[in-house]
Design a protein around this motif. Structure first.
Motif, mmCIF file in Angstrom:
data_model
loop_
_atom_site.group_PDB
_atom_site.id
_atom_site.type_symbol
_atom_site.label_atom_id
_atom_site.label_comp_id
_atom_site.label_asym_id
_atom_site.label_seq_id
_atom_site.Cartn_x
_atom_site.Cartn_y
_atom_site.Cartn_z
ATOM 1 N N PRO A 17 0.809 -1.223 0.000
ATOM 2 C CA PRO A 17 0.000 0.000 0.000
ATOM 3 C C PRO A 17 0.844 1.277 0.000
ATOM 4 N N GLU A 18 2.035 1.224 0.583
ATOM 5 C CA GLU A 18 2.912 2.406 0.562
ATOM 6 C C GLU A 18 3.369 2.718 -0.867
ATOM 7 N N VAL A 19 3.690 1.694 -1.625
ATOM 8 C CA VAL A 19 4.083 1.901 -3.025
ATOM 9 C C VAL A 19 2.891 2.426 -3.817
ATOM 10 N N ARG A 20 1.707 1.892 -3.552
ATOM 11 C CA ARG A 20 0.507 2.382 -4.246
ATOM 12 C C ARG A 20 0.293 3.874 -3.981
ATOM 13 N N ARG A 21 0.479 4.286 -2.731
ATOM 14 C CA ARG A 21 0.331 5.717 -2.388
ATOM 15 C C ARG A 21 1.403 6.554 -3.083
ATOM 16 N N ALA A 22 2.628 6.054 -3.118
ATOM 17 C CA ALA A 22 3.706 6.795 -3.777
ATOM 18 C C ALA A 22 3.424 6.943 -5.277
ATOM 19 N N LEU A 23 2.882 5.914 -5.892
ATOM 20 C CA LEU A 23 2.541 5.999 -7.310
ATOM 21 C C LEU A 23 1.446 7.030 -7.558
ATOM 22 N N ARG A 24 0.450 7.034 -6.700
ATOM 23 C CA ARG A 24 -0.635 8.018 -6.850
ATOM 24 C C ARG A 24 -0.087 9.441 -6.690
ATOM 25 N N ALA A 25 0.797 9.638 -5.727
ATOM 26 C CA ALA A 25 1.392 10.965 -5.523
ATOM 27 C C ALA A 25 2.231 11.358 -6.740
ATOM 28 N N TYR A 26 3.005 10.435 -7.250
ATOM 29 C CA TYR A 26 3.846 10.700 -8.421
ATOM 30 C C TYR A 26 2.993 11.059 -9.643
ATOM 31 N N MET A 27 1.904 10.310 -9.834
ATOM 32 C CA MET A 27 1.034 10.554 -10.980
ATOM 33 C C MET A 27 0.135 11.769 -10.765
ATOM 34 N N GLY A 28 0.018 12.226 -9.525
ATOM 35 C CA GLY A 28 -0.798 13.401 -9.249
ATOM 36 C C GLY A 28 -2.292 13.121 -9.239
ATOM 37 N N GLY A 29 -2.672 11.880 -9.110
ATOM 38 C CA GLY A 29 -4.087 11.528 -9.101
ATOM 39 C C GLY A 29 -4.296 10.051 -9.344
ATOM 40 N N PRO A 30 -5.519 9.697 -9.667
ATOM 41 C CA PRO A 30 -5.862 8.282 -9.839
ATOM 42 C C PRO A 30 -5.016 7.597 -10.907
ATOM 43 N N CYS A 31 -4.574 6.395 -10.583
ATOM 44 C CA CYS A 31 -3.782 5.577 -11.519
ATOM 45 C C CYS A 31 -3.996 4.107 -11.148
ATOM 46 N N ALA A 32 -5.256 3.688 -11.151
ATOM 47 C CA ALA A 32 -5.636 2.368 -10.635
ATOM 48 C C ALA A 32 -4.918 1.227 -11.345
ATOM 49 N N ASP A 33 -4.795 1.280 -12.665
ATOM 50 C CA ASP A 33 -4.135 0.182 -13.376
ATOM 51 C C ASP A 33 -2.652 0.097 -13.022
ATOM 52 N N LEU A 34 -2.002 1.246 -12.928
ATOM 53 C CA LEU A 34 -0.587 1.277 -12.530
ATOM 54 C C LEU A 34 -0.426 0.732 -11.118
ATOM 55 N N GLN A 35 -1.293 1.139 -10.208
ATOM 56 C CA GLN A 35 -1.235 0.655 -8.832
ATOM 57 C C GLN A 35 -1.495 -0.851 -8.771
ATOM 58 N N LEU A 36 -2.455 -1.332 -9.549
ATOM 59 C CA LEU A 36 -2.754 -2.762 -9.580
ATOM 60 C C LEU A 36 -1.535 -3.556 -10.046
ATOM 61 N N CYS A 37 -0.911 -3.102 -11.118
ATOM 62 C CA CYS A 37 0.262 -3.808 -11.641
ATOM 63 C C CYS A 37 1.396 -3.829 -10.620
ATOM 64 N N ALA A 38 1.655 -2.693 -9.981
ATOM 65 C CA ALA A 38 2.708 -2.635 -8.969
ATOM 66 C C ALA A 38 2.394 -3.579 -7.811
ATOM 67 N N SER A 39 1.144 -3.590 -7.375
ATOM 68 C CA SER A 39 0.734 -4.477 -6.275
ATOM 69 C C SER A 39 0.983 -5.937 -6.633
ATOM 70 N N GLU A 40 0.592 -6.321 -7.829
ATOM 71 C CA GLU A 40 0.753 -7.711 -8.246
ATOM 72 C C GLU A 40 2.224 -8.100 -8.348
ATOM 73 N N LEU A 41 3.042 -7.223 -8.935
ATOM 74 C CA LEU A 41 4.461 -7.558 -9.089
ATOM 75 C C LEU A 41 5.188 -7.605 -7.754
ATOM 76 N N LEU A 42 4.876 -6.668 -6.852
ATOM 77 C CA LEU A 42 5.502 -6.708 -5.521
ATOM 78 C C LEU A 42 5.044 -7.927 -4.731
ATOM 79 N N THR A 43 3.769 -8.246 -4.812
ATOM 80 C CA THR A 43 3.248 -9.420 -4.109
ATOM 81 C C THR A 43 3.929 -10.683 -4.614
ATOM 82 N N ASN A 44 4.193 -10.758 -5.926
ATOM 83 C CA ASN A 44 4.904 -11.919 -6.461
ATOM 84 C C ASN A 44 6.308 -12.038 -5.885
ATOM 85 N N VAL A 45 6.989 -10.917 -5.725
ATOM 86 C CA VAL A 45 8.332 -10.957 -5.137
ATOM 87 C C VAL A 45 8.254 -11.521 -3.719
ATOM 88 N N VAL A 46 7.341 -10.991 -2.917
ATOM 89 C CA VAL A 46 7.211 -11.450 -1.523
ATOM 90 C C VAL A 46 6.831 -12.923 -1.487
#
Length: 136
Positions: A17-46
């Motif tokens: 969730p911290e990475v998702r928040r950082a992505l939203r801040a970087y994008m300056g607003g909603p970026c659900a698909d980008l956040q979803l992809c990041a969540s899935e890839l990080l979860t796979n690493v863990v």
């Protein structure tokens, strides 16, 4: 063109969730698909490499495309797109990534791998940037 976002962390479930928040801040607003992809890839690493693995998350916006890259230190543990059975509790992450991205792939280095994906139309060049290290 805006500078890329680079986040370095030791991957744990609480970092997602911290990475998702950082992505939203970087994008300056909603970026659900980008956040979803990041969540899935990080979860796979863990899930496949374990907690505490050093990971670099990078986002680059160029010419109307957004590229997300997640780099980890294991060049052998490659992600595989598979079809999950209806009663499987896991195994749908890469199918989601495949559905919402233009393309995705894996680049293997001598001591790492980078799973990347390209998304269209979420960069307009006018939004802010966050760079840093997540977790401690």
């Amino acid at each position: 063109m805006r500078p890329p976002l680079t986040l370095e962390l030791f991957a744990t479930p609480k970092d997602v969730p911290e990475v998702r928040r950082a992505l939203r801040a970087y994008m300056g607003g909603p970026c659900a698909d980008l956040q979803l992809c990041a969540s899935e890839l990080l979860t796979n690493v863990v899930r496949h490499l374990g907690e505490g693995v050093p990971v670099t998350v990078r986002v680059v916006c160029e010419q109307g495309l957004t590229r997300l890259e997640v780099t980890d230190p294991d060049p052998r543990a490659l992600p595989l797109l598979r079809k999950a059975a209806a009663d499987d509790e896991t195994g749908r992450g890469l199918a989601l990534l495949d559905a919402v991205t233009l393309r995705w792939g894996v680049e293997q280095g001598p001591g790492n791998k980078t799973v990347w994906c390209d998304l269209q139309g979420i960069c307009d060049g006018s939004r802010g940037m966050v760079v840093g290290v997540i977790g401690s």
